[in-house]
Scaffold this active site. Structure first.
Site, PDB file in Angstrom:
ATOM      1  CB  SER A 169       6.801  -5.954  -3.153  1.00 56.39           C
ATOM      2  OG  SER A 169       6.626  -5.107  -2.034  1.00 56.39           O
ATOM      3  CE1 TYR A 182      11.307  -2.849  -5.368  1.00 58.21           C
ATOM      4  CE2 TYR A 182       9.446  -2.419  -3.910  1.00 58.21           C
ATOM      5  CZ  TYR A 182      10.476  -3.248  -4.328  1.00 58.21           C
ATOM      6  OH  TYR A 182      10.669  -4.458  -3.726  1.00 58.21           O
ATOM      7  CE  LYS A 186       9.738  -5.957  -6.542  1.00 61.77           C
ATOM      8  NZ  LYS A 186      10.466  -7.196  -6.887  1.00 61.77           N
TER       9      LYS A 186
END
Length: 278
Positions: A169, A182, A186
Site C-alpha cells: 500500500s 496497518y 505494509k
C-alpha cells in the site's frame, strides 16, 4: 497536403505496428499457468483474478465466506475465465494448506501467487493500539504472506519457476493517520519482497510487490467515501481521481507475465502520482 500525408503515414504505422500485435497476443500470455490469489472475491483481489484469467491463467480464488466465493466464481465463469474457488482464512495454517492442496488437486500445479489478504482491526492513535491489534495485523498481513509463499515455492520449482506478488500500500511509504499498525505491516511487505527476491531468483521465481494508493474498494471505503477526505487527498495526486481496482489488477498481471521477465525485487506504486519514497 504534406500534413495530411504525414497523418496518413502515422495511421498506417499504428495499424501495422508490431506493438498492436503484441497487445492482442498478451491476452493469452498466461495460458497454462495456475494462479492463487488470496482474498480474491472483491476489490483488488478480484480485479487481479480477472486480469490474470483474461490472459489465460486458471485462477484459484478464495475468501473466508463460501457465499462470497460462489459469487466470485460465477462472475469469473461468466467472463469465460477458468476458475476454482474455495474458502480460506490465510491466518490459519490449516486453511493455507487446504488452499494449496485444492489448487494442486484441481489444477495440477502452481505458477503464480498473489498475496492480497489483509486486515485492519484498528483505527486511531498508534499509541492506543494494543498487543492483540499488532498480533492480528502482523499475523495476517505479513506472516501469512510469507508462509503462503513458503508453501507454494516447492511447487513452483517443480514447474520450472514462478511469480509471487505481494499487495502492499502507499501507506507502506507514507503512514496514514489513524492507520499506524496497518501502515507498518505494509512497509514490512516492501522489505519481504527485497529479502525473498535474490534467494528465489536461483529457482527462476520472481518476487515483486504493488503498492496501491487509495483505490475504490470496500476495504478503503472509509477513505474514498468521505468527500472532504477525498478532496484533501486529491491535492497529493497528479491524476486527480480515486483509482479503480482494475488499474491495480492489470499491473499485477503484467508482473506475472513474460513481459516482466527481468523485473524482481521491485515495488510498483499505483497511486495516481503520489511521491513514494522510504
Amino acid at each position: 497536403m504534406n500534413c495530411r500525408v504525414m497523418l496518413r503515414s502515422v495511421f498506417r504505422c499504428l495499424r501495422t505496428s508490431p506493438v498492436a500485435g503484441q497487445r492482442s497476443m498478451s491476452q493469452s500470455s498466461l495460458a497454462g499457468k495456475v494462479a492463487i490469489v488470496t482474498a480474491s472475491t472483491d476489490g483488488i483481489g478480484l480485479a487481479a483474478a480477472q486480469a490474470l484469467g483474461k490472459r489465460g491463467a486458471h485462477v484459484v480464488v478464495s475468501s473466508r465466506r463460501q457465499a462470497n466465493v460462489d459469487k466470485a466464481v460465477a462472475l469469473l465463469q461468466s467472463q469465460s475465465i477458468q476458475v476454482t474457488g474455495t474458502t480460506c482464512n490465510v491466518g490459519k495454517g490449516e486453511d493455507r494448506e487446504k488452499l494449496v492442496q485444492t489448487t494442486l488437486d484441481q489444477c495440477g500445479g502452481i505458477d503464480i501467487l498473489v498475496s492480497n489478504a489483509a486486515v485492519n482491526p484498528f483505527f486511531g492513535n498508534i499509541m492506543d493500539s494494543t498487543e492483540d491489534v499488532w498480533d492480528k495485523i502482523l499475523s495476517v498481513n505479513v506472516k501469512s504472506a510469507f508462509l503462503m509463499t513458503k508453501l507454494v515455492v516447492p511447487h513452483m520449482v517443480k514447474r520450472g519457476g514462478g511469480n509471487v506478488v505481494f499487495v502492499s500500500s502507499v501507506a507502506g511509504y507514507q503512514p496514514m493517520q489513524a492507520l499506524g499498525p496497518y501502515s507498518v505491516s505494509k512497509t514490512a511487505l516492501l522489505g519481504l519482497t527485497r529479502a525473498l527476491a535474490p534467494e528465489l531468483a536461483h529457482s527462476n521465481i520472481r518476487v515483486n510487490c504493488v503498492a496501491p494508493g487509495v483505490i475504490k474498494t470496500r476495504f478503503s471505503s472509509a477513505l474514498w467515501g468521505n468527500e472532504d477526505v477525498v478532496e484533501e487527498f486529491k491535492k497529493q495526486l497528479s491524476i486527480k481521481r480515486i483509482g479503480e481496482p482494475e488499474e491495480v489488477g492489470g499491473v499485477i498481471a503484467f508482473l506475472c507475465s513474460e513481459e516482466a521477465s527481468y523485473i524482481t525485487g521491485e515495488t510498483v506504486t499505483v497511486t495516481g502520482g503520489i511521491g513514494c519514497r522510504l
